[in-house]
Design an enzyme around this catalytic site. Structure first.
Site, PDB file in Angstrom:
ATOM      1  CG  MET A 147      33.637  39.811  17.562  1.00 43.21           C
ATOM      2  SD  MET A 147      34.662  40.152  19.231  1.00 43.21           S
ATOM      3  CE  MET A 147      34.156  38.142  19.950  1.00 43.21           C
ATOM      4  N   GLY A 148      32.698  39.455  13.185  1.00 46.04           N
ATOM      5  CA  GLY A 148      33.164  38.715  11.774  1.00 46.04           C
ATOM      6  C   GLY A 148      32.625  37.288  12.255  1.00 46.04           C
ATOM      7  CG  LEU A 171      29.983  38.336   9.198  1.00 50.32           C
ATOM      8  CD1 LEU A 171      29.187  39.118   8.247  1.00 50.32           C
ATOM      9  CD2 LEU A 171      29.652  38.722  10.684  1.00 50.32           C
ATOM     10  CG  HIS A 230      27.355  37.633  13.022  1.00 50.88           C
ATOM     11  ND1 HIS A 230      27.861  36.173  12.616  1.00 50.88           N
ATOM     12  CD2 HIS A 230      27.755  38.035  13.851  1.00 50.88           C
ATOM     13  CE1 HIS A 230      28.631  35.882  13.279  1.00 50.88           C
ATOM     14  NE2 HIS A 230      28.441  37.082  14.559  1.00 50.88           N
ATOM     15  CG  MET A 238      24.317  29.229  13.646  1.00 51.42           C
ATOM     16  SD  MET A 238      23.877  29.606  11.772  1.00 51.42           S
ATOM     17  CE  MET A 238      22.994  28.778  11.082  1.00 51.42           C
ATOM     18  NE  ARG A 286      35.629  32.035  21.265  1.00 52.02           N
ATOM     19  CZ  ARG A 286      35.224  33.573  21.758  1.00 52.02           C
ATOM     20  NH1 ARG A 286      34.233  33.681  21.718  1.00 52.02           N
ATOM     21  NH2 ARG A 286      36.253  34.594  21.634  1.00 52.02           N
TER      22      ARG A 286
HETATM   23  P1  AMP Z   1      29.925  37.755  17.684  1.00 53.45           P
HETATM   24  O1  AMP Z   1      30.702  39.009  16.691  1.00 53.45           O
HETATM   25  O2  AMP Z   1      29.807  36.608  18.341  1.00 53.45           O
HETATM   26  O3  AMP Z   1      30.437  39.345  18.710  1.00 53.45           O
HETATM   27  O4  AMP Z   1      27.920  38.324  17.879  1.00 53.45           O
HETATM   28  C1  AMP Z   1      28.257  39.526  16.660  1.00 53.45           C
HETATM   29  C2  AMP Z   1      26.381  39.193  17.368  1.00 53.45           C
HETATM   30  O5  AMP Z   1      25.771  38.006  16.860  1.00 53.45           O
HETATM   31  C3  AMP Z   1      26.113  39.599  18.966  1.00 53.45           C
HETATM   32  O6  AMP Z   1      24.711  40.544  19.400  1.00 53.45           O
HETATM   33  C4  AMP Z   1      25.293  38.207  19.013  1.00 53.45           C
HETATM   34  O7  AMP Z   1      25.086  38.123  20.085  1.00 53.45           O
HETATM   35  C5  AMP Z   1      24.869  37.815  17.641  1.00 53.45           C
HETATM   36  N1  AMP Z   1      24.722  36.323  17.878  1.00 53.45           N
HETATM   37  C6  AMP Z   1      25.910  35.305  17.917  1.00 53.45           C
HETATM   38  N2  AMP Z   1      25.130  34.377  17.273  1.00 53.45           N
HETATM   39  C7  AMP Z   1      24.329  33.869  17.215  1.00 53.45           C
HETATM   40  C8  AMP Z   1      22.747  33.136  17.224  1.00 53.45           C
HETATM   41  N3  AMP Z   1      23.164  32.234  17.104  1.00 53.45           N
HETATM   42  N4  AMP Z   1      21.812  34.170  16.753  1.00 53.45           N
HETATM   43  C9  AMP Z   1      21.594  34.895  16.898  1.00 53.45           C
HETATM   44  N5  AMP Z   1      22.686  35.661  17.466  1.00 53.45           N
HETATM   45  C10 AMP Z   1      23.418  36.218  17.674  1.00 53.45           C
END
Ligand code: AMP
Length: 272
Positions: A21-22, A24, A28, A175, A178
């Site tokens: 969802m960006g 980054l 990510h 990380m 949010r």
């Molecule tokens: P999001 O942008 O929050 O929807 O996350 C996109 C992808 O990044 C999802 O597969 C999340 O599980 C992964 N992700 C987000 N934060 C972390 C993190 N701290 N460590 C590993 N993967 C993450």
């Protein structure tokens, strides 16, 4: 995008998709690096998916910075970033949804009933559009990872799902995009999630097997901060998310806590 990925595949190359969802961060980027290792071409999607936000949730305020994201991805050598608009993915008259029935009724699905239906729907669409050979997901969203694996199996997607470990800040905070919402004085309360998980790990190491005792200690730690409001703390089966009472095999300990207005999640695997 469909035509473009068909061309890539026609040239004999494999595609790994990293849906995001960006906004980054290193979490990510860790997924991107895995994608680059396992396939010839990496495609990162950036889409703040309206379908997975409830009416009172943070869809409008969700942090966005496409320019910075593109610069970060360029630095990592990512050539393809897919950024559809909500109108393109959900045009007027849209009516088809995908839902994993039971797995989405636990943990985050209780206080966020729209979440996983939105996630599985948008991923179905992204998988059909990008047609990747593999897709990489972070285990920070452990429930999401398990639900995606189930959906792949149930709907016969010919895609390999790869789970990646949680990336943390130096102090242990998982990380998350949010985290940008957190005010300076909310950092310590936010860290209580990680501290509670590490405390639980220590208790299990010392021989504690009763989930109730471990959850009780975690509640006490997190509640010692004024700014925290616990949504759930669960010790549950890794595959079904059914609560367990006694830890006699590896289990998931997952929690969601609001720090001020920011809802944070984290998890750990507890092994006796
Ligand atoms: P999001 O942008 O929050 O929807 O996350 C996109 C992808 O990044 C999802 O597969 C999340 O599980 C992964 N992700 C987000 N934060 C972390 C993190 N701290 N460590 C590993 N993967 C993450």
């Amino acid at each position: 995008m469909q035509k473009f990925s068909a061309q890539i595949k026609k040239s004999g190359k494999t595609i790994a998709l990293v849906p995001t969802m960006g906004y980054l961060h290193e979490g990510h980027i860790s997924l991107v690096r895995i994608a680059q290792k396992v396939c010839d071409a990496t495609i990162v999607s950036i889409f703040v998916n309206p379908a997975q936000f409830g009416p009172s949730e943070d869809l409008n305020s969700y942090p966005r910075d496409l320019e910075k994201d593109c610069a970060l991805l360029k630095k990592e050598g990512v050539e393809t970033i897919f950024t559809p608009t909500p109108k393109e993915l959900y045009p007027a008259g849209y009516q088809t949804y995908v839902n994993a029935l039971h797995l989405s009724e636990h943990l985050c699905g209780i206080s966020r009933p729209a979440l996983f239906k939105g996630v599985t729907t948008v991923l179905t669409k992204l998988f059909n559009i990008v047609s990747p050979n593999k897709a990489v997901f972070g285990k920070k969203d452990f429930q999401q990872f398990v639900i995606v694996c189930q959906m792949i199996k149930d709907l016969n997607f010919n895609i390999e799902i790869i789970g990646a470990p949680i990336v943390r800040e130096a102090d242990g905070l998982a990380m998350s995009s949010r985290n940008a919402y957190l005010k300076k004085n909310q950092r310590k309360p936010a860290l209580s999630l990680y501290k509670a998980l590490k405390q639980s790990e220590q208790l299990v190491k010392k021989g504690e097997k009763r989930a109730e005792t471990i959850i009780g200690a975690a509640l006490k730690l997190i509640n010692s901060f004024d700014e925290t409001l616990i949504d759930y703390i669960s010790i549950c089966n890794l595959e079904t998310f059914e609560e367990v009472k006694i830890i006699d095999c590896p289990v998931l300990m997952a929690l969601a806590v609001k720090v001020g207005k920011t809802r944070l999640i984290d998890n750990i695997i507890l092994s006796p």
